[in-house]
Design a protein around this motif. Structure first.
Motif, mmCIF file in Angstrom:
data_model
loop_
_atom_site.group_PDB
_atom_site.id
_atom_site.type_symbol
_atom_site.label_atom_id
_atom_site.label_comp_id
_atom_site.label_asym_id
_atom_site.label_seq_id
_atom_site.Cartn_x
_atom_site.Cartn_y
_atom_site.Cartn_z
ATOM 1 N N HIS A 94 0.833 -1.206 0.000
ATOM 2 C CA HIS A 94 0.000 0.000 0.000
ATOM 3 C C HIS A 94 0.866 1.254 0.000
ATOM 4 C CE1 HIS A 94 -3.708 2.233 1.831
ATOM 5 N NE2 HIS A 94 -3.590 2.413 0.531
ATOM 6 N N TYR B 9 1.659 6.245 -7.138
ATOM 7 C CA TYR B 9 0.479 6.844 -7.773
ATOM 8 C C TYR B 9 0.458 8.359 -7.561
ATOM 9 C CZ TYR B 9 -4.420 7.776 -8.885
ATOM 10 O OH TYR B 9 -5.572 8.282 -9.415
ATOM 11 N N THR C 36 -10.860 3.121 -3.927
ATOM 12 C CA THR C 36 -9.589 3.840 -3.912
ATOM 13 C C THR C 36 -9.730 5.237 -3.324
ATOM 14 O OG1 THR C 36 -9.977 4.628 -6.181
ATOM 15 C CG2 THR C 36 -8.715 2.593 -5.907
ATOM 16 N N THR D 183 -10.491 4.602 3.084
ATOM 17 C CA THR D 183 -9.395 4.185 3.959
ATOM 18 C C THR D 183 -9.601 4.718 5.366
ATOM 19 O OG1 THR D 183 -7.868 4.153 2.079
ATOM 20 C CG2 THR D 183 -6.895 4.242 4.284
ATOM 21 N N TYR E 42 -9.677 7.966 -0.567
ATOM 22 C CA TYR E 42 -8.995 8.080 0.729
ATOM 23 C C TYR E 42 -10.004 8.052 1.870
ATOM 24 C CZ TYR E 42 -6.109 9.944 4.504
ATOM 25 O OH TYR E 42 -5.463 10.120 5.705
ATOM 26 N N ALA F 169 -3.358 2.295 -9.817
ATOM 27 C CA ALA F 169 -2.041 2.883 -10.045
ATOM 28 C C ALA F 169 -1.418 2.348 -11.329
ATOM 29 C CB ALA F 169 -1.129 2.603 -8.848
ATOM 30 N N THR G 179 -6.115 -0.112 -5.114
ATOM 31 C CA THR G 179 -5.122 0.951 -5.286
ATOM 32 C C THR G 179 -4.028 0.530 -6.256
ATOM 33 O OG1 THR G 179 -5.527 1.768 -3.032
ATOM 34 C CG2 THR G 179 -3.464 2.435 -4.087
ATOM 35 N N GLY H 62 0.652 3.655 -3.191
ATOM 36 C CA GLY H 62 0.143 4.988 -2.922
ATOM 37 C C GLY H 62 1.142 6.071 -3.265
ATOM 38 N N ILE I 48 -8.928 -2.663 -0.371
ATOM 39 C CA ILE I 48 -8.536 -1.296 -0.712
ATOM 40 C C ILE I 48 -7.161 -1.277 -1.359
ATOM 41 C CG2 ILE I 48 -7.833 0.922 0.299
ATOM 42 C CD1 ILE I 48 -10.081 0.542 2.352
ATOM 43 N N VAL I 49 -6.227 -2.039 -0.799
ATOM 44 C CA VAL I 49 -4.870 -2.084 -1.342
ATOM 45 C C VAL I 49 -4.876 -2.671 -2.752
ATOM 46 C CG1 VAL I 49 -2.561 -3.045 -1.052
ATOM 47 C CG2 VAL I 49 -3.833 -2.221 0.947
#
Length: 258
Positions: free
Chosen positions: A160, A167, A204, A209, A206, A237, A233, A164, A229-230
């Protein structure tokens, strides 16, 4: 993620809070129609309320950025230092939600007061870049310290942090290279919202999260949600990187360079 600025505080006019809030609602730029649902329909509105509050107290946009950072990094410290529990999850989620809302508020204050500056934008991006990488690292530290999951699963927060950061850097770098080529991105804000795209963006977002930490008292359930979520993401990305590279190649070809 918003633009913050430097500038001197301005005394708020003698008017009811509702009137100040209404002025923020009419003075701010529209949210991108394709923005994820939480960011568009929840966080921006929370940010407007906090922006009106900050403006009435004469806070500069950079001071609002500081409040955002304080909330966010307090949550990150709790993740690394305390054992997972329901109270911890509520505290972390609340602090992250407040930090995200203040992150929206700083740019709104800047636009209404006309105090934008490159230094403020730099500060905002630095806070964002730091939280993107430290949040999953702190989570991994906490999971390791309190032996919540098998050590192999600690690769999930590590992934992650990587996805993150890459990205976010790719997004900023691509935008700067577009500007250098004379292209300025402008997301559509008018018309009817493409609801499907907003909903599909929720994994994705925030804000998602921030909210998933409410499940921290049930580690297995939390980790399932967090892993999803990961995975989203990473997928976004990779897709964005391919798209950005293609766009920049086309710009280079149009300009006669490689």
């Amino acid at each position: 993620m918003t633009q913050t600025t430097q500038g001197t505080p301005r005394r708020a006019p003698a008017e009811p809070f509702r009137a100040t809030l209404a002025r923020f609602a009419t003075a701010q730029k529209g949210a991108a129609r394709s923005a994820p649902a939480y960011s568009r329909f929840v966080n921006r509105r929370l940010g407007r309320v906090l922006a009106a509050w900050a403006y009435r107290r004469g806070l500069t946009p950079n001071a609002v950025t500081g409040i955002s950072a304080l909330c966010t990094f307090s949550a990150i410290a709790l993740l690394a230092g305390a054992a997972p529990s329901w109270p911890l999850g509520v505290a972390v989620s609340l602090l992250l939600v407040l930090g995200y809302a203040f992150d929206s508020a700083d740019g709104q204050v800047a636009r209404l007061t006309g105090t934008g500056s490159p230094a403020g934008e730099w500060l905002d991006h630095m806070v964002d870049a730091t939280k993107i990488v430290t949040l999953p690292i702190a989570l991994g530290v906490g999971l390791y310290r309190f032996e919540v999951v098998e050590h192999g699963w600690l690769l999930v927060p590590a992934l992650h942090a990587i996805a993150g950061s890459v990205y976010f850097f790719g997004m900023i770098l691509t935008e700067q290279m577009r500007r250098a080529a004379g292209v300025v991105s402008a997301a559509a804000t008018g018309g009817r919202a493409p609801w499907l795209r907003s909903v599909l963006g929720i994994p994705t977002d925030y804000g998602t999260t921030c909210l998933v930490f409410l499940l921290l008292g049930a580690p297995t359930l939390f980790f399932v949600g967090y892993a999803a979520i990961v995975a989203a993401t990473v997928a976004v990305a990779l897709a964005a990187a391919v798209s950005w590279y293609g766009q920049l190649r086309r710009l280079a070809a149009a300009g006669g360079t490689e």
